[in-house]
Design a protein around this motif. Structure first.
Motif, PDB file in Angstrom:
ATOM      1  N   THR A  12      18.466  -3.946  10.470  1.00 23.44           N
ATOM      2  CA  THR A  12      18.346  -4.232   9.111  1.00 23.44           C
ATOM      3  C   THR A  12      16.861  -5.142   9.008  1.00 23.44           C
ATOM      4  N   GLN A  13      16.713  -6.069   9.908  1.00 26.31           N
ATOM      5  CA  GLN A  13      15.368  -6.834   9.648  1.00 26.31           C
ATOM      6  C   GLN A  13      14.276  -6.017   9.826  1.00 26.31           C
ATOM      7  N   ILE A  14      14.274  -5.191  10.906  1.00 22.70           N
ATOM      8  CA  ILE A  14      13.074  -4.105  11.209  1.00 22.70           C
ATOM      9  C   ILE A  14      12.854  -3.205  10.026  1.00 22.70           C
ATOM     10  N   VAL A  15      13.968  -2.447   9.439  1.00 26.72           N
ATOM     11  CA  VAL A  15      13.659  -1.477   8.577  1.00 26.72           C
ATOM     12  C   VAL A  15      13.183  -2.296   7.160  1.00 26.72           C
ATOM     13  N   CYS A  16      13.902  -3.203   6.773  1.00 23.33           N
ATOM     14  CA  CYS A  16      13.710  -3.753   5.453  1.00 23.33           C
ATOM     15  C   CYS A  16      12.277  -4.513   5.353  1.00 23.33           C
ATOM     16  N   LEU A  17      11.783  -5.091   6.480  1.00 23.97           N
ATOM     17  CA  LEU A  17      10.611  -6.078   6.402  1.00 23.97           C
ATOM     18  C   LEU A  17       9.445  -4.970   6.735  1.00 23.97           C
ATOM     19  N   VAL A  18       9.708  -3.947   7.413  1.00 21.77           N
ATOM     20  CA  VAL A  18       8.513  -2.981   7.593  1.00 21.77           C
ATOM     21  C   VAL A  18       8.236  -2.356   6.154  1.00 21.77           C
ATOM     22  N   ILE A  19       9.449  -1.910   5.586  1.00 25.94           N
ATOM     23  CA  ILE A  19       9.013  -0.868   4.271  1.00 25.94           C
ATOM     24  C   ILE A  19       8.942  -1.793   3.044  1.00 25.94           C
ATOM     25  N   ALA A  20       9.163  -3.092   2.935  1.00 23.82           N
ATOM     26  CA  ALA A  20       8.994  -3.727   1.693  1.00 23.82           C
ATOM     27  C   ALA A  20       7.917  -3.821   1.199  1.00 23.82           C
ATOM     28  N   PRO A  21       6.837  -4.175   2.006  1.00 24.44           N
ATOM     29  CA  PRO A  21       5.267  -3.836   1.233  1.00 24.44           C
ATOM     30  C   PRO A  21       4.920  -2.780   0.730  1.00 24.44           C
ATOM     31  N   THR A  22       5.465  -1.665   1.139  1.00 23.22           N
ATOM     32  CA  THR A  22       5.402  -0.439   0.218  1.00 23.22           C
ATOM     33  C   THR A  22       5.537  -0.615  -1.206  1.00 23.22           C
ATOM     34  N   PHE A  23       6.489  -1.362  -1.630  1.00 24.59           N
ATOM     35  CA  PHE A  23       6.746  -1.593  -3.165  1.00 24.59           C
ATOM     36  C   PHE A  23       5.954  -2.375  -3.517  1.00 24.59           C
ATOM     37  N   PHE A  24       5.170  -3.320  -2.763  1.00 23.28           N
ATOM     38  CA  PHE A  24       4.182  -4.177  -3.256  1.00 23.28           C
ATOM     39  C   PHE A  24       2.843  -3.457  -3.505  1.00 23.28           C
ATOM     40  N   SER A  25       2.727  -2.315  -2.590  1.00 25.53           N
ATOM     41  CA  SER A  25       1.385  -1.587  -2.626  1.00 25.53           C
ATOM     42  C   SER A  25       1.693  -0.947  -4.100  1.00 25.53           C
ATOM     43  N   ALA A  26       2.782  -0.281  -4.433  1.00 21.61           N
ATOM     44  CA  ALA A  26       3.083   0.465  -5.478  1.00 21.61           C
ATOM     45  C   ALA A  26       2.864  -0.360  -6.737  1.00 21.61           C
ATOM     46  N   ALA A  27       2.942  -1.843  -6.719  1.00 23.00           N
ATOM     47  CA  ALA A  27       2.524  -2.629  -7.943  1.00 23.00           C
ATOM     48  C   ALA A  27       0.918  -2.620  -8.074  1.00 23.00           C
ATOM     49  N   ASN A  28       0.518  -2.742  -7.137  1.00 24.15           N
ATOM     50  CA  ASN A  28      -1.203  -2.703  -7.160  1.00 24.15           C
ATOM     51  C   ASN A  28      -1.537  -1.540  -7.700  1.00 24.15           C
ATOM     52  N   TYR A  29      -1.063  -0.308  -7.359  1.00 24.40           N
ATOM     53  CA  TYR A  29      -1.321   1.095  -7.803  1.00 24.40           C
ATOM     54  C   TYR A  29      -1.133   1.065  -9.365  1.00 24.40           C
ATOM     55  N   VAL A  30       0.025   0.598  -9.749  1.00 29.25           N
ATOM     56  CA  VAL A  30       0.157   0.860 -11.088  1.00 29.25           C
ATOM     57  C   VAL A  30      -0.528  -0.300 -11.958  1.00 29.25           C
ATOM     58  N   LEU A  31      -0.867  -1.310 -11.611  1.00 25.10           N
ATOM     59  CA  LEU A  31      -1.631  -2.251 -12.320  1.00 25.10           C
ATOM     60  C   LEU A  31      -3.033  -1.820 -12.676  1.00 25.10           C
ATOM     61  N   LEU A  32      -3.621  -1.227 -11.658  1.00 28.21           N
ATOM     62  CA  LEU A  32      -4.910  -0.809 -11.186  1.00 28.21           C
ATOM     63  C   LEU A  32      -5.009   0.327 -12.325  1.00 28.21           C
ATOM     64  N   GLY A  33      -3.956   1.130 -12.211  1.00 25.31           N
ATOM     65  CA  GLY A  33      -3.865   2.341 -13.158  1.00 25.31           C
ATOM     66  C   GLY A  33      -3.741   1.723 -14.666  1.00 25.31           C
ATOM     67  N   ARG A  34      -3.277   0.920 -14.941  1.00 27.48           N
ATOM     68  CA  ARG A  34      -3.191   0.559 -16.519  1.00 27.48           C
ATOM     69  C   ARG A  34      -4.484  -0.073 -16.736  1.00 27.48           C
ATOM     70  N   LEU A  35      -5.105  -0.654 -15.923  1.00 27.71           N
ATOM     71  CA  LEU A  35      -6.331  -1.544 -16.147  1.00 27.71           C
ATOM     72  C   LEU A  35      -7.354  -0.317 -16.604  1.00 27.71           C
ATOM     73  N   ILE A  36      -7.597   0.673 -15.593  1.00 26.15           N
ATOM     74  CA  ILE A  36      -8.365   1.978 -15.886  1.00 26.15           C
ATOM     75  C   ILE A  36      -8.246   2.438 -17.231  1.00 26.15           C
ATOM     76  N   THR A  37      -6.904   2.947 -17.442  1.00 23.73           N
ATOM     77  CA  THR A  37      -6.533   3.505 -18.575  1.00 23.73           C
ATOM     78  C   THR A  37      -6.982   2.866 -19.750  1.00 23.73           C
ATOM     79  N   ASN A  38      -6.752   1.765 -19.813  1.00 20.85           N
ATOM     80  CA  ASN A  38      -6.734   0.911 -21.066  1.00 20.85           C
ATOM     81  C   ASN A  38      -8.171   0.252 -21.113  1.00 20.85           C
ATOM     82  N   THR A  39      -9.028  -0.139 -20.273  1.00 19.85           N
ATOM     83  CA  THR A  39     -10.207  -0.590 -20.436  1.00 19.85           C
ATOM     84  C   THR A  39     -11.454  -0.153 -19.783  1.00 19.85           C
TER      85      THR A  39
END
Length: 410
Positions: free
Chosen positions: A142-169
């Motif tokens: 449980t700790q191996i799988v969850c702690l390895v894949i969790a940062p994938t969701f953090f990367s997605a947050a970066n992608y969405v945020l920059l995408g919105r910045l680019i589209t809007n500014t």
């Protein structure tokens, strides 16, 4: 009484002696040499970290060490608090996309550290094979799988945020088409997630060490793939910052999903192809477009779709002040006023967050390549410093400088 697996043949003083391990009612272990009849009392199952009675060394299963109790409790509390913070901020500020990214990642971190606590609660000294410290295998996986894949969701947050910045500014200052930016990186991120989760599943269901190691190698491939995607993301980020600061719109924008138009009903019904020279200038994309293009070559946002050859009219370049972003519900669009100060704040947030993820991914790649019993995987202080602490900083950095400061609905 004699215990299964408790007998071992050892070469002592150049002759073969048989040692028998037995446990008395007072929970002390006794080594008996049957040839000489000599018995040697040893501590057994009474002291945390007792040594293996055949090797004289402490033997751990799975982790290679005993997980730190205080660290487990502390990070469960910290990540749980971070999850609640992102859940509340995402709902209160109507920044919905942060829920399946930032909040989900913090939740996985909490569950992962819960797995380590599960291991601690089931920690026991198994007398077989001379005594091995072991814990429930489910907690370890449980700790191996969850702690390895969790940062994938953090990367997605970066992608969405920059995408919105680019589209809007400044949608014209990047070679990757703004409409496909977030989709491209999130799809790549999802592939990384599938590879890592698949490797974790193989490792968790393996019946032997070789199968478990193979699962670990697959997870390593997913982490390395995530590093490659992050490197591409950094290049696009740097390009956009440079072009925007110097007023240099991209001459051509590429849409990796342009092929999908052949499967859309609208494209099939489009019959007329117009060959013309059209001047299209707007606050978002002041270009002169010279190309053979379909009637829908321009999107509603005011910048050309992929496939058009763009010649920038530099004199008319203006920094957009009022921008459009995706709205909340019913297909509505919300108009954002984003100051340059907020743009720089969000860029700093993305840059620091990306750096934390890169450092952590490099560490994880080395750890998994060395195997579960390697020197990196069995070093808990290194794990806490290079994974737990870095992702903790990411979660709270995004909580204090929440994306809703620029794209919130309230």
């Amino acid at each position: 009484m004699e215990l299964n697996g408790a007998e071992s043949s050892l070469v002592l003083n150049n002759h073969l002696s048989t040692l028998n391990l037995r446990t008395e009612l007072i929970m002390n272990c006794v080594l008996t040499d049957y040839e000489t009849g000599i018995t040697t009392p040893v501590q057994c199952n009474t002291v945390n970290g007792s040594v293996n009675l055949f090797t004289g060394q402490v033997t751990y299963q799975n982790y290679g060490y005993e997980p730190n109790h205080a660290a487990a409790y502390a990070f469960i509390a910290l990540y749980a608090l971070g999850f609640v913070a992102h859940l509340v901020l995402g709902i209160w500020r109507k920044c919905w996309w942060t829920l399946p990214t930032l909040a989900a990642g913090a939740a996985l971190e909490t569950v992962g550290w819960g797995g380590r606590l599960w291991s601690i609660k089931t920690w026991a000294w198994d007398i077989n094979e001379g005594g091995i410290w072991t814990a429930e295998f489910g907690g370890f996986i449980t700790q191996i799988v969850c702690l390895v894949i969790a940062p994938t969701f953090f990367s997605a947050a970066n992608y969405v945020l920059l995408g919105r910045l680019i589209t809007n500014t400044g949608p014209s200052y990047v070679s990757l088409h703004p409409q496909s930016f977030s989709v491209f990186f999130i799809c790549a991120d999802f592939v990384c997630l599938l590879v890592q989760a698949g490797g974790g599943g193989i490792a968790g269901t393996a019946s032997d060490q070789e199968g478990s190691n193979n699962g670990g190698y697959i997870m390593t491939g997913g982490v390395i793939l995530q590093l490659v995607v992050t490197a591409i993301f950094i290049l696009v980020l740097c390009e956009w910052i440079y072009r925007r600061d110097h007023g240099l719109p991209a001459k051509r924008q590429y849409n990796p999903f342009a092929w999908t138009k052949h499967f859309s009903r609208r494209s099939r019904k489009q019959s007329s192809i117009v060959e013309t020279r059209t001047s299209h200038t707007s606050a978002h994309n002041p270009y002169e477009t010279i190309n053979t293009f379909r009637m829908d070559s321009f999107s509603n946002e005011g910048y050309p779709k992929s496939g058009s050859r763009l010649i920038p009219n530099v004199e008319s370049v203006q920094e957009p002040q009022t921008v459009r972003g995706h709205g909340h519900g019913n297909g509505a669009r919300t108009q954002y006023q984003i100051s340059e100060k907020k743009v720089k704040l969000m860029l700093a947030l993305i840059s620091i967050g990306t750096l934390l993820i890169v450092i952590r991914s490099v560490y994880r790649s080395i750890e998994l390549l060395k195997g579960w019993s390697g020197p990196v995987a069995t070093n808990e202080p290194l794990f806490i410093g290079m994974d737990a602490l870095l992702m903790f900083l990411f979660v709270y950095l995004y909580a204090f400088l929440h994306p809703s400061l620029a794209f919130g609905g309230r």
